[in-house]
Design a protein around this motif. Structure first.
Motif, mmCIF file in Angstrom:
data_model
loop_
_atom_site.group_PDB
_atom_site.id
_atom_site.type_symbol
_atom_site.label_atom_id
_atom_site.label_comp_id
_atom_site.label_asym_id
_atom_site.label_seq_id
_atom_site.Cartn_x
_atom_site.Cartn_y
_atom_site.Cartn_z
ATOM 1 N N CYS A 186 -4.215 -4.789 -1.577
ATOM 2 C CA CYS A 186 -2.868 -5.316 -1.368
ATOM 3 C C CYS A 186 -2.712 -5.775 0.086
ATOM 4 O O CYS A 186 -3.129 -5.098 1.009
ATOM 5 N N CYS B 299 0.736 -3.137 1.210
ATOM 6 C CA CYS B 299 0.715 -1.673 1.272
ATOM 7 C C CYS B 299 -0.703 -1.115 1.401
ATOM 8 O O CYS B 299 -0.877 0.087 1.588
ATOM 9 N N CYS C 294 -0.289 -6.616 -6.547
ATOM 10 C CA CYS C 294 -0.503 -5.180 -6.341
ATOM 11 C C CYS C 294 0.220 -4.371 -7.422
ATOM 12 O O CYS C 294 1.414 -4.575 -7.644
ATOM 13 N N ASN D 3 1.069 -1.413 -7.200
ATOM 14 C CA ASN D 3 1.920 -0.439 -6.521
ATOM 15 C C ASN D 3 3.221 -1.065 -6.023
ATOM 16 O O ASN D 3 4.302 -0.525 -6.257
ATOM 17 N N CYS D 4 3.126 -2.238 -5.377
ATOM 18 C CA CYS D 4 4.327 -2.810 -4.757
ATOM 19 C C CYS D 4 4.601 -4.251 -5.166
ATOM 20 O O CYS D 4 5.612 -4.827 -4.753
#
Ligand code: OAD
Ligand code: ZN
Length: 237
Positions: free
Chosen positions: A119, A122, A140, A142-143
């Motif tokens: 990413c 992050c 990503c 995650n984010c």
């Protein structure tokens, strides 16, 4: 403590030449990747910041190309050497993952991996073997920010931990095999000299001579798959 270890550590450094016989283009030779494309435009952080879609098209193409290639006998022999001789470390400048597919286990990827993503915001890192990647550019998990290929680009430093592991292995090597690299790119090209200074026997396998050749105890000229087989047939007996 104080006991002599029976092991004779083997370290191998590979470059694009080991994968050439699998059909993966090298960088600097005839038809080399950096000759056909303007590297500075495709493998730099600035290029990615400017046009991530273009850079992702380049990496999607490389993932597709390598995904259609198979490890060759050279990769296989290195995996076989690892099964027979321990401790063994394979340091590669290649990002194609063909060593692992051939069965090599202790692989240090100096320049990252075509199959790795990271990413841009992050720092989350993951692997994805999908060809083609969806969406592209990938995001990503995650984010949701845009991801980049987890490879080292021009102007970027190597991961210091990865380089430390490679240097450490080289400084303990009894035998250092250098296969299919032009030995022009630092810091990778320094590693064989580290091994040599630490007392390793330095063996080079290449189609042509390189800046490393004068330092080699043994320079074996020819295609990696052929030369490695001959060398290994001699050594194992
Ligand atoms: P190069 O393309 O610079 O060199 C490939 C080497 O492999 C040359 O010395 C060839 O003579 C040799 N070669 C080609 N075919 C061979 C065969 N069948 N058997 C044995 N040798 C063969 O590739 P690298 O040295 O790997 O970095 O390049 C190093 C780095 O430069 C790459 O990791 C990449 C590039 O910029 C990054 O992208 C960070
Ligand atoms: Zn993220």
């Amino acid at each position: 403590m104080g006991e002599k270890l029976p092991e004779a550590p083997v370290v191998v450094l590979t470059g694009a030449g080991i994968s050439a016989e699998s059909g993966v283009p090298t960088f600097r030779g005839e038809g080399g990747l950096w000759k056909e494309y303007r590297a500075q435009e495709l493998a730099t952080p600035e290029a990615f910041a400017r046009d991530p879609e273009l850079i992702w098209r380049f990496y999607a193409w490389r993932r597709q190309l390598v995904g259609g290639c198979r490890p060759n006998r050279g990769h296989m022999i290195l995996a076989e050497i690892e099964r027979q001789l321990q401790p063994f470390t394979l340091v590669t400048q290649n990002i194609d993952g063909l060593h692992q597919r051939a069965g090599s286990k202790n692989v240090i990827e100096l320049h990252g991996s075509l199959w790795g993503l990271r990413c841009t915001q992050c720092g989350q890192a993951w692997r994805d073997l999908a060809v083609p990647l969806k969406p592209s550019p990938p995001l990503c998990p995650n984010c949701g920010s845009i991801a980049r290929p987890a490879v080292v680009w021009f102007g970027e430093p190597l991961d210091p931990q990865v380089l430390d592991r490679a240097t450490e292995a080289c400084s303990r090597a009894a035998t250092m095999l250098v296969v299919g690299t032009s030995a022009l790119v630092q810091p990778a090209a320094q590693l064989p000299l580290t091994a040599k200074r630490a007392g390793a026997q330095l063996i080079e396998v290449n189609l042509e001579s390189t800046p490393l050749t004068p330092h080699a105890d043994l320079a074996l000229s020819g295609a990696a798959s052929v030369v490695l087989k001959e060398w290994w047939d001699q050594v194992r007996n």
